[in-house]
Design an enzyme around this catalytic site. Structure first.
Site, mmCIF file in Angstrom:
data_model
loop_
_atom_site.group_PDB
_atom_site.id
_atom_site.type_symbol
_atom_site.label_atom_id
_atom_site.label_comp_id
_atom_site.label_asym_id
_atom_site.label_seq_id
_atom_site.Cartn_x
_atom_site.Cartn_y
_atom_site.Cartn_z
ATOM 1 N N SER A 30 0.849 -1.186 0.000
ATOM 2 C CA SER A 30 0.000 0.000 0.000
ATOM 3 C C SER A 30 0.885 1.236 0.000
ATOM 4 C CB SER A 30 -0.886 -0.024 1.246
ATOM 5 O OG SER A 30 -1.257 1.291 1.618
ATOM 6 N N GLU A 45 -7.355 -10.520 -6.861
ATOM 7 C CA GLU A 45 -8.450 -9.548 -6.989
ATOM 8 C C GLU A 45 -8.664 -9.142 -8.448
ATOM 9 O OE1 GLU A 45 -8.066 -6.261 -4.090
ATOM 10 O OE2 GLU A 45 -6.888 -7.693 -2.938
#
Ligand code: ARG
Length: 459
Positions: A277, A290
């Site tokens: 992140s 994902e």
């Protein structure tokens, strides 16, 4: 520049219409199929005496040069020449003159494009097939390592009964195996040669359609000229096969995303298949899984788009059908992008066996086995179900697992329970006593793996 069809027109096309109408941007990827189709058509025209032999030979030789030039990056296609079919014909004619002008005898772009797209998709099906086989291989190799890795099986995402990770992987093996057979089936219906359908009503020239089919490796020829140019069922069918492949990858991806969470912690994706992140230093995200899940949406969208494009067009060819290409190309590209990364992602992930085993123990996953124990001691199943229900309630109150209950506690519920209960309801027994065909017992999964390996030798 004059269009190949400009004879009956007084004005040239509006520039906006040129751009609007042109498909070269996306159909140029069919250049090889277009050229191979034209080579076969030209040879057949020569053999049948429809065009002079020398012309047919000139055409074939020059088409081969054009193919080489395209592959060497020497050719720039033109928007004005509309599509791949007219671009190549135009280059051919510029290079060999009148002979080139004879290539399109007895042919229409309508049957030409139907031929090209069939050949193109058959090539893609073969490539996707190989990728699926690789996925099947990957699942089997992984399963072999985990026939004793006990994990909780779920229904309603509530812990249900213990299985093994190998058993779970082999479930996906079955799904991808069906995907493979669906692709093979779709290929059969794609493998039909439409050239000779002409614009819609066949042709007056004595074409040898069967020769062209054989020359191009097709199994048969289309049996109705209207259908030959109008059919895009095979495109839709492939989009559907691809959607199902994506659905299977997406389901597994969803599980891996869940299992990567701190709460489950059953697997950890390799660093090479995760991302961080920009703000939270601790994060390690399963982005690959994902994205596979996300890209499934676009493939489904293409299937729906294709069905909708085709639903209202009268026979035979309509320009709407040019809209079949971008969706099916993107669906093919997406599956080809996802399958290899999916395989590498699962091959490199860490399987946290201890956490899986721990997870299988909480949540009363052996409750059915306690009931089965009572049944084997003579109690009718419905009564056993009720007894174990009471045991579960008691255990929840006392914050215990069923196998933590003491013999005195067990006896409170039923006096037919004896010391052998502990072995009968251990996770290992729960898994390994399930020995019907398709069940998770080690020996049964090993048999499944063996037959999977034998299957893979035949594909
Ligand atoms: N580019 C067209 C397509 O992809 C080729 C067929 C065009 N035929 C026609 N009559 N305009 O469908």
């Amino acid at each position: 520049m004059a269009k190949l069809w400009s004879g009956r027109f007084q004005k040239s096309t509006d520039k906006k219409v040129d751009d609007f109408n042109s498909s070269i941007r996306f159909d140029k990827r069919m250049y090889r199929q277009d050229i191979n189709g034209s080579v076969a058509h030209a040879e057949m025209l020569g053999r049948q005496g429809i065009i002079p032999h020398e012309d047919s030979e000139k055409i074939v030789a020059e088409l081969k040069n054009i193919l080489q030039d395209i592959e060497d990056g020497k050719i720039e296609f033109e928007i004005d020449a509309e599509d791949i079919h007219m671009n190549i014909e135009k280059i051919l004619t510029e290079r060999i003159g009148d002979a080139g002008k004879r290539l399109h005898t007895g042919r229409s772009r309508n049957d030409q494009v139907a031929l090209d797209i069939r050949m193109y998709l058959m090539d893609e099906i073969s490539q996707i097939r190989e990728m699926l086989i690789h996925a099947l291989d990957t699942l089997v190799s992984l399963a072999k390592e985990h026939t004793e890795t006990i994990m909780p099986g779920y229904t309603h995402l509530q812990k249900a009964q213990p299985v093994t990770f190998a058993h779970h992987l082999m479930a996906y093996f079955e799904m991808f195996k069906r995907d493979l057979s669906r692709l093979d089936d779709c290929k059969k219906r794609t493998n039909v040669m439409p050239l000779g359908s002409g614009a819609l009503a066949g042709t007056t020239y004595p074409l040898d359609r069967e020769y062209v089919a054989e020359r191009l490796g097709f199994e048969s020829v289309t049996q109705n000229s209207l259908d030959g140019v109008s059919d895009r069922d095979f495109v839709i069918e492939l989009a559907s096969c691809l959607s199902i492949i994506m659905m299977h990858m997406s389901r597994f991806s969803e599980e891996l995303i869940l299992w990567s969470s701190h709460e489950f912690s059953f697997v950890e994706m390799d660093d090479a298949f995760s991302t961080g992140s920009s703000i939270m230093p601790q994060k390690k995200n399963p982005d690959v899984a994902e994205l596979i899940r996300g890209k499934t949406g676009r493939v489904y969208g293409h299937l729906m788009g294709l069905l909708t494009t085709m639903k209202g067009i009268p026979l035979a060819y309509n320009k709407d059908m040019q809209e079949d290409k971008e969706p099916i190309f993107d669906a093919v590209d997406t599956v080809k992008l996802c399958l290899p990364v999916f395989c590498d992602m699962i091959a490199t992930m860490t399987v946290k066996k201890d956490n899986m085993l721990k997870g299988s123990k909480g949540g009363f996953t052996n409750a059915t086995d306690v009931a089965d124990y009572l049944v084997k001691k003579g109690l009718p199943f419905r009564e056993a179900h009720a007894v174990v229900g009471r045991m579960v309630f008691y255990s929840i109150e006392h914050d215990k697992a069923l196998d933590d209950l003491t013999m005195d506690e067990f006896k409170e519920f039923s006096n037919i329970i004896e010391d052998d209960i502990y072995n009968a309801i251990s996770m290992e027994t729960c898994v390994n006593d399930r020995k019907v065909i398709g069940a998770p017992a080690k020996e049964i999964v090993e048999q499944a793996i063996l037959s999977a390996e034998n299957f893979l030798k035949t594909v």
